[in-house]
Design an enzyme around this catalytic site. Structure first.
Site, PDB file in Angstrom:
ATOM      1  N   CYS A 150       4.333   2.260   9.235  1.00  0.00           N
ATOM      2  CA  CYS A 150       4.407   3.633   8.742  1.00  0.00           C
ATOM      3  C   CYS A 150       5.333   4.478   9.618  1.00  0.00           C
ATOM      4  CB  CYS A 150       3.020   4.265   8.712  1.00  0.00           C
ATOM      5  SG  CYS A 150       3.002   5.952   8.075  1.00  0.00           S
ATOM      6  N   PRO A 163       0.839  -1.194   0.000  1.00  0.00           N
ATOM      7  CA  PRO A 163       0.000   0.000   0.000  1.00  0.00           C
ATOM      8  C   PRO A 163       0.878   1.250   0.000  1.00  0.00           C
ATOM      9  CG  PRO A 163      -0.591  -1.505   1.778  1.00  0.00           C
ATOM     10  CD  PRO A 163       0.710  -1.972   1.235  1.00  0.00           C
ATOM     11  N   MET A 164       0.561   2.192  -0.873  1.00  0.00           N
ATOM     12  CA  MET A 164       1.284   3.463  -0.900  1.00  0.00           C
ATOM     13  C   MET A 164       0.265   4.593  -0.983  1.00  0.00           C
ATOM     14  SD  MET A 164       4.566   2.662  -3.371  1.00  0.00           S
ATOM     15  CE  MET A 164       3.672   1.622  -4.539  1.00  0.00           C
ATOM     16  N   ALA A 165       0.351   5.521  -0.025  1.00  0.00           N
ATOM     17  CA  ALA A 165      -0.602   6.620   0.050  1.00  0.00           C
ATOM     18  C   ALA A 165      -0.584   7.437  -1.236  1.00  0.00           C
ATOM     19  CB  ALA A 165      -0.282   7.511   1.247  1.00  0.00           C
ATOM     20  N   ARG A 171       8.117   1.048  -3.676  1.00  0.00           N
ATOM     21  CA  ARG A 171       8.634   2.099  -4.549  1.00  0.00           C
ATOM     22  C   ARG A 171       9.182   1.575  -5.875  1.00  0.00           C
ATOM     23  NH1 ARG A 171      13.228   4.406  -1.487  1.00  0.00           N
ATOM     24  NH2 ARG A 171      13.365   2.257  -0.730  1.00  0.00           N
ATOM     25  N   GLN A 180      -5.685  -2.617   3.501  1.00  0.00           N
ATOM     26  CA  GLN A 180      -4.797  -2.393   4.636  1.00  0.00           C
ATOM     27  C   GLN A 180      -5.452  -1.458   5.644  1.00  0.00           C
ATOM     28  OE1 GLN A 180      -1.026   0.018   5.011  1.00  0.00           O
ATOM     29  NE2 GLN A 180      -0.133  -2.030   5.132  1.00  0.00           N
ATOM     30  N   ASN A 182      10.368  -7.109   2.564  1.00  0.00           N
ATOM     31  CA  ASN A 182      10.090  -5.823   1.934  1.00  0.00           C
ATOM     32  C   ASN A 182      11.312  -4.924   2.083  1.00  0.00           C
ATOM     33  OD1 ASN A 182       8.079  -2.951   2.798  1.00  0.00           O
ATOM     34  ND2 ASN A 182       8.630  -3.615   0.750  1.00  0.00           N
ATOM     35  N   GLY A 183      11.616  -4.175   1.019  1.00  0.00           N
ATOM     36  CA  GLY A 183      12.710  -3.211   1.086  1.00  0.00           C
ATOM     37  C   GLY A 183      13.735  -3.419  -0.007  1.00  0.00           C
ATOM     38  N   ASP A 184      13.862  -2.409  -0.885  1.00  0.00           N
ATOM     39  CA  ASP A 184      14.894  -2.380  -1.926  1.00  0.00           C
ATOM     40  C   ASP A 184      14.706  -3.446  -2.995  1.00  0.00           C
ATOM     41  OD1 ASP A 184      15.872  -0.317  -0.453  1.00  0.00           O
ATOM     42  OD2 ASP A 184      17.689  -1.332   0.223  1.00  0.00           O
TER      43      ASP A 184
END
Length: 384
Positions: free
Chosen positions: A115, A30-32, A244, A84, A219-221
């Site tokens: 978050c 989820p990304m705002a 991202r 979410q 999660n991450g990179d």
């Protein structure tokens, strides 16, 4: 609710979250302001996986805030519908999940404890909350209890901790597992890192060693299919969460699907294909929000779509101010559609920023076993 181990050298795996098979084992984070129904559909057109909507605040859902009710829109063919939830009050979280069950609003609930945004952590929410172990466990327990009658799986996402002096992820993983979570996901950064530096994948490996009865996602990179495969090889995690890395490149899900099926990963698209994707994104946003609002929303994606391509500053400025489909078509027509995908478009994308001190409620670190709900911590609007 378990996952098959990753066969050496193949990248193939089967991930189940409750009753849902996730193949390939890929989750859109989820990304705002990003993962609305239009963006999720665009990504789904490239490959399968689990696609999670923007963060929904439990209080706002229970109170039926108009913006929140609009944000829980799903396509008719979107399955499972993944929502979410953010919350700090066990009772409110339970109410929100019961509402989801009774009104058939979603098929999967993911809980946000990751978050790092100051307006969230200063109230004890997001990545600050797992430090309060008993409160964290109670929130998970209430959500799972409310979801159980409908067989809706509840998953939990969190970070390594608040900072290097306050590490919480192993406790959080164990507590989530013990209280009925169907899976856990770890972003390999602390809250104080925000999105800076490099994600610590070794923490994902340690969490996988400690949480053994449910899937552990990393999660991450993850900015390419190769990154996802490498994370799974190095950590033993059961699936990956992509945030991202897909900004301005929804075809990443095509690449991930190919990689996990053992097929060749396609080359990056030329500028003509990227132009087609931009036009498709615009159409979907216009259908969801109306043309004017949808095209304004598209502006935030333009620099990511055009990243690395030789596009002049005047043309880039025009894309950043686009306000109609006709104007977009005119701008897209001025691009050189034969330009190949540039090497400069690879690698990290999206916000990175710098590390900083996490803003917490006064006295927050005094007692990790305090069950008190943070005062005025319930955010009454969704989206992060």
């Amino acid at each position: 609710m378990t996952a098959v181990d990753l066969p050496a050298g193949t990248g193939a795996t089967t991930l189940r979250i409750g009753p849902h098979q996730v193949d390939p084992p890929v989750v859109l984070a989820p990304m705002a302001g990003i993962t609305n129904v239009a963006f999720r559909r665009l990504c789904r057109e490239y490959g399968a996986g689990l696609y999670v909507c923007e963060m929904i605040t439990s209080r706002a859902l229970v109170e039926r805030h108009p913006k929140t009710m609009e944000m829980i829109t799903f396509d008719p063919d979107e399955h499972p519908r993944s929502m979410q939830l953010y919350g700090v009050d066990p009772q409110t979280m339970g109410q929100a999940v019961r509402m989801i069950v009774e009104e058939d609003l979603a098929d999967h609930v993911d809980m946000n404890f990751g978050c790092p945004v100051p307006k969230v952590t200063r109230k004890g929410g997001g990545s600050a909350l797992p430090y309060k172990r008993r409160l964290f466990a109670e929130i998970v327990r209430e959500a799972v209890r409310a979801a159980e009658p409908a067989g809706i799986p509840v998953t939990v996402k969190f970070r390594i901790g608040i900072d290097d002096d306050h590490i919480t992820y192993l406790d959080a993983g164990r507590l989530a597992e013990d209280n009925g979570a169907a899976a856990v996901a770890l972003h390999g950064r602390t809250a104080s890192q925000r999105y800076s530096g490099t994600a610590d994948w070794s923490a994902i490996a340690r969490l996988k060693e400690h949480v053994t009865s449910i899937p552990v996602l990393g999660n991450g990179d993850i900015f390419s299919a190769a990154d996802a495969q490498r994370m799974m090889r190095e950590t033993g995690c059961d699936g990956v969460v992509v945030g991202r890395g897909c900004l301005g490149r929804p075809w990443l899900f095509r690449d991930l699907q190919a990689a996990f099926r053992g097929e060749p990963v396609p080359e990056g698209p030329n500028l003509g294909e990227v132009a087609r994707v931009m036009r498709r994104h615009a159409e979907l946003l216009a259908d969801h929000m109306g043309e004017e609002k949808g095209l304004r929303d598209l502006r935030k994606h333009m620099s990511q779509y055009l990243r690395g391509f030789p596009v002049g500053s005047d043309l880039r400025q025009g894309f950043g101010l686009v306000s109609s489909l006709a104007q977009l078509d005119d701008l897209l027509g001025k691009l050189d559609h034969d330009v190949p995908f540039p090497a400069d478009a690879e690698g990290p994308r999206g916000r990175q920023g710098s590390a900083g001190k996490v803003v917490l409620p006064e006295g927050w670190l005094d007692d990790p076993d305090d069950l008190a709900v943070p005062f005025s911590a319930e955010i009454d609007s969704s989206g992060g």
